[in-house]
Design an enzyme around this catalytic site. Sequence first.
Site, mmCIF file in Angstrom:
data_model
loop_
_atom_site.group_PDB
_atom_site.id
_atom_site.type_symbol
_atom_site.label_atom_id
_atom_site.label_comp_id
_atom_site.label_asym_id
_atom_site.label_seq_id
_atom_site.Cartn_x
_atom_site.Cartn_y
_atom_site.Cartn_z
ATOM 1 N N GLY A 113 0.788 -1.241 0.000
ATOM 2 C CA GLY A 113 0.000 0.000 0.000
ATOM 3 C C GLY A 113 0.817 1.286 0.000
ATOM 4 N N HIS A 114 2.135 1.205 -0.330
ATOM 5 C CA HIS A 114 2.989 2.390 -0.249
ATOM 6 C C HIS A 114 3.077 3.182 -1.550
ATOM 7 C CE1 HIS A 114 3.845 1.170 3.721
ATOM 8 N NE2 HIS A 114 5.009 1.762 3.853
ATOM 9 N N SER A 120 -2.609 1.450 -6.114
ATOM 10 C CA SER A 120 -3.021 0.114 -5.683
ATOM 11 C C SER A 120 -4.394 0.125 -5.007
ATOM 12 C CB SER A 120 -1.977 -0.480 -4.726
ATOM 13 O OG SER A 120 -1.724 0.410 -3.650
ATOM 14 N N GLY A 182 5.541 -6.940 -2.969
ATOM 15 C CA GLY A 182 4.898 -7.007 -4.288
ATOM 16 C C GLY A 182 5.172 -5.803 -5.159
ATOM 17 N N TYR A 475 9.107 5.684 -7.101
ATOM 18 C CA TYR A 475 8.720 6.993 -6.560
ATOM 19 C C TYR A 475 7.722 7.587 -7.551
ATOM 20 C CZ TYR A 475 12.795 6.464 -3.467
ATOM 21 O OH TYR A 475 13.699 6.008 -2.547
HETATM 22 C C1 LIG Z 1 7.752 5.706 3.481
HETATM 23 C C2 LIG Z 1 8.282 5.114 2.201
HETATM 24 C C3 LIG Z 1 9.630 4.805 2.099
HETATM 25 C C4 LIG Z 1 10.142 4.260 0.924
HETATM 26 N N1 LIG Z 1 11.470 3.939 0.865
HETATM 27 C C5 LIG Z 1 11.965 3.365 -0.261
HETATM 28 C C6 LIG Z 1 13.328 2.947 -0.331
HETATM 29 O O1 LIG Z 1 14.089 3.084 0.622
HETATM 30 N N2 LIG Z 1 13.776 2.410 -1.480
HETATM 31 C C7 LIG Z 1 12.947 2.220 -2.562
HETATM 32 O O2 LIG Z 1 13.425 1.697 -3.567
HETATM 33 N N3 LIG Z 1 11.649 2.571 -2.511
HETATM 34 C C8 LIG Z 1 11.137 3.133 -1.400
HETATM 35 N N4 LIG Z 1 9.816 3.491 -1.356
HETATM 36 C C9 LIG Z 1 8.970 3.298 -2.544
HETATM 37 C C10 LIG Z 1 8.412 1.886 -2.622
HETATM 38 O O3 LIG Z 1 9.408 1.025 -3.108
HETATM 39 C C11 LIG Z 1 7.215 1.847 -3.594
HETATM 40 O O4 LIG Z 1 6.207 2.699 -3.130
HETATM 41 C C12 LIG Z 1 6.679 0.426 -3.780
HETATM 42 O O5 LIG Z 1 6.022 0.342 -5.013
HETATM 43 C C13 LIG Z 1 5.733 0.040 -2.676
HETATM 44 O O6 LIG Z 1 5.323 -1.290 -2.805
HETATM 45 P P1 LIG Z 1 4.007 -1.749 -2.005
HETATM 46 O O7 LIG Z 1 3.759 -3.171 -2.288
HETATM 47 O O8 LIG Z 1 4.124 -1.310 -0.593
HETATM 48 O O9 LIG Z 1 2.930 -0.782 -2.668
HETATM 49 P P2 LIG Z 1 1.479 -1.003 -3.278
HETATM 50 O O10 LIG Z 1 0.819 0.334 -3.136
HETATM 51 O O11 LIG Z 1 0.790 -2.171 -2.694
HETATM 52 O O12 LIG Z 1 1.791 -1.299 -4.802
HETATM 53 C C14 LIG Z 1 2.576 -0.469 -5.621
HETATM 54 C C15 LIG Z 1 2.300 -0.819 -7.091
HETATM 55 O O13 LIG Z 1 2.617 -2.192 -7.340
HETATM 56 C C16 LIG Z 1 1.435 -2.917 -7.711
HETATM 57 N N5 LIG Z 1 1.439 -4.191 -6.987
HETATM 58 C C17 LIG Z 1 1.515 -4.356 -5.650
HETATM 59 N N6 LIG Z 1 1.494 -5.644 -5.338
HETATM 60 C C18 LIG Z 1 1.396 -6.323 -6.495
HETATM 61 C C19 LIG Z 1 1.313 -7.711 -6.804
HETATM 62 N N7 LIG Z 1 1.325 -8.650 -5.843
HETATM 63 N N8 LIG Z 1 1.207 -8.068 -8.105
HETATM 64 C C20 LIG Z 1 1.173 -7.121 -9.078
HETATM 65 N N9 LIG Z 1 1.251 -5.810 -8.838
HETATM 66 C C21 LIG Z 1 1.365 -5.401 -7.556
HETATM 67 C C22 LIG Z 1 0.282 -2.051 -7.284
HETATM 68 O O14 LIG Z 1 -0.898 -2.334 -8.023
HETATM 69 C C23 LIG Z 1 0.836 -0.660 -7.508
HETATM 70 O O15 LIG Z 1 0.783 -0.328 -8.864
HETATM 71 C C24 LIG Z 1 9.289 4.033 -0.182
HETATM 72 C C25 LIG Z 1 7.938 4.349 -0.069
HETATM 73 C C26 LIG Z 1 7.426 4.897 1.098
HETATM 74 C C27 LIG Z 1 5.967 5.250 1.174
#
Ligand SMILES: Cc1cc2nc3c(=O)[nH]c(=O)nc-3n(C[C@H](O)[C@H](O)[C@H](O)COP(=O)(O)OP(=O)(O)OC[C@H]3O[C@@H](n4cnc5c(N)ncnc54)[C@H](O)[C@@H]3O)c2cc1C
Length: 540
Positions: A113-114, A120, A182, A475
């Site tokens: 959810g990040h 997402s 993911g 990002y």
């Molecule tokens: C506080 C914070 C700190 C961060 N620090 C870093 C860092 O140090 N280094 C770095 O590289 N990045 C960092 N990020 C960015 C982070 O890598 C991205 O936001 C990443 O996409 C988050 O993944 P998620 O699964 O939590 O997000 P989600 O919101 O769940 O998904 C992100 C995207 O991927 C898709 N997705 C998710 N899960 C799946 C799945 N199972 N199959 C297919 N598609 C999927 C979603 O539909 C959406 O398009 C940071 C983000 C935040 C908010």
Amino acid sequence: MGRSYFTPLSLISAFLFLISFAAANSKPLVLNEFFQCLSSHSQSSIPITNSLYTKTNSSYSTILESTIDNLRCYSPTTIKPLLIITPMEESHIQAAIYCSKTYGLQLRVRSGGHDYEGLSFVADSPFLMLDMTHFRQIDVNIEENSAWVQAGAILGELYYKIAEKSKIHGFSAGLCPTIGVGGHFSGGGFGPMVRKYGVAADHIVDVRMINSKGRILTRASMGENLFWAIRGGGGASFGVIIAYKINLVPVPPTVSVFSVSKTLEQGASKVLYRYQEVVDKFPEDLFIRVSILPTTNQSGNKTMLVAFNSLFLGSAKDHLSLIQTSFPELGVQSKDCKEMSWIQSVLFFAGYTNGESIDTLLDRTPQFKGYFKAKSDFVKAPIPESGLEGLWKILLEGDNSLMFFLPFGGKMNEIPESAIPFPHRKGNIYNIQYVARWTEQENPQAEKHIAWIRNLYDYMAPYVSKNPRASYLNYRDLDLGQNGNTKTNYSQALIWGSKYFKNNFYQLVRVKTRVDPGNFFRNEQSIPPFKMEVEDFLVN
Ligand SMILES: Cc1cc2nc3c(=O)[nH]c(=O)nc-3n(C[C@H](O)[C@H](O)[C@H](O)COP(=O)(O)OP(=O)(O)OC[C@H]3O[C@@H](n4cnc5c(N)ncnc54)[C@H](O)[C@@H]3O)c2cc1C
Ligand SMILES: *[C@@H]1O[C@H](CO)[C@@H](O)[C@H](O)[C@H]1NC(C)=O
Ligand SMILES: *[C@@H]1O[C@H](CO)[C@@H](O)[C@H](O)[C@H]1NC(C)=O
Ligand SMILES: *[C@@H]1O[C@H](CO)[C@@H](O)[C@H](O)[C@H]1NC(C)=O
Ligand SMILES: *[C@@H]1O[C@H](CO)[C@@H](O)[C@H](O)[C@H]1NC(C)=O
């Protein structure tokens, strides 16, 4: 680069024959019928009905809000999912894909959810959200030097599980422990070991995912092109990632860290200028990340604080002597350097510096939940001090700004740009992340903060990468352009596509066109399949 790419023009002619993709006749949505569709297409021991949350269910909001990191993307007026599915088994995901397609609904997948733009959990037309929260098993195999990690696991859980089994194994990925695997792995993923080992996606060796036809695929059955695409091209364009298999990386039993800060009055500009000259050339065991944030000095005036957080994959003694010889301007002293295990350094970089237990890494509550807008850049030549002076001026005008410099070089210089879709390799000194943050009370003035960060981004143009001005997919920034709801503007997709993927964008389009020509898996910045319609051809 040794790989030949289609140019946009040859792409157009190559795919002209794929002209007719009439939108599939979709059924009107009657929720009860839809539930029946889901039940009859998920033959499993656990009924899918226990995983369905409609808007009237009292747990709906709790589940929806649970992992949202950027509250800017969640307001009373944002379109909420018609239905949240928290699958327990793979067949639940297959049913969700089949029935969404039948009823013409979008499917959004959420792991941690990040997402910076909330893609997402927000969509521009009726949609279902698949929340991967129950898919978070992690199997670490030290003998094999590998791990299977399910998409819904967070980085903190992964780091914890590795450290539980070994003091000399680790993994190279992001700093924030509540990020989901993911999204993070499928978009690249970098953190404190990026200079030594590259990004998270560089270490993916197998995958389990479900495609738009509902088929379960692994590396062997999907073929190398699709396997290439999901290691940096983003998962959301290609299917539902269930799990990744990764290779672990070696870490020494003892590492060392320090944190040293300078305000503007303490000469931060000169030190930061010097930082840019040395940081990508250090031995790859050394990583120094910079955080820039507003602070108040002793006389109560607002100033900027430039904090240097360092990780060395070795002893405090060696860490110190390396810094004192090649970066003495930082003024690091032996009392600043602390030795610890790798997993403790993970806590340190996550901002837990008050002796918190490593169990903190298992906490899935988003660490920085709040309102923000972020952007990114890559820097290839040091920003001159005059440029930094102008930067301070803008930052001091901003209310609650935050910037991060994350160094590259080392291993990143050795990996070819086309090895995986993540293209930001040789020649980048560091990555910049810009963040404007605000509180709930300030949210009515969100536009002011967004305008401020756009102005900052414009100011930085002369100092950062050009042609394209590159950006990091993870990002995510919708200011760079976005797909329309029903149609893709290819000239526009090429703009943001080149920023995120450089020349790899063309290969991503080819893979997408082959594996999901109907564009079932889509969002505002998903890879478009190439489907030229006659009217587009005539207009262009
Ligand atoms: C506080 C914070 C700190 C961060 N620090 C870093 C860092 O140090 N280094 C770095 O590289 N990045 C960092 N990020 C960015 C982070 O890598 C991205 O936001 C990443 O996409 C988050 O993944 P998620 O699964 O939590 O997000 P989600 O919101 O769940 O998904 C992100 C995207 O991927 C898709 N997705 C998710 N899960 C799946 C799945 N199972 N199959 C297919 N598609 C999927 C979603 O539909 C959406 O398009 C940071 C983000 C935040 C908010
Ligand atoms: C909400 O949905 C869950 C999962 O389907 C179900 O177990 C629960 O009974 C529902 N609660 C209400 C109040 O409808
Ligand atoms: C900030 O500094 C100026 C001088 O540069 C001084 O006049 C002013 O009083 C200071 N403000 C505060 C809040 O201390
Ligand atoms: C605080 O900041 C103001 C304005 O930048 C400056 O004039 C003053 O010297 C600073 N005071 C200290 C103690 O650093
Ligand atoms: C497509 O995008 C380009 C670049 O942003 C823009 O100039 C053009 O007007 C857009 N075309 C349509 C039909 O929206």
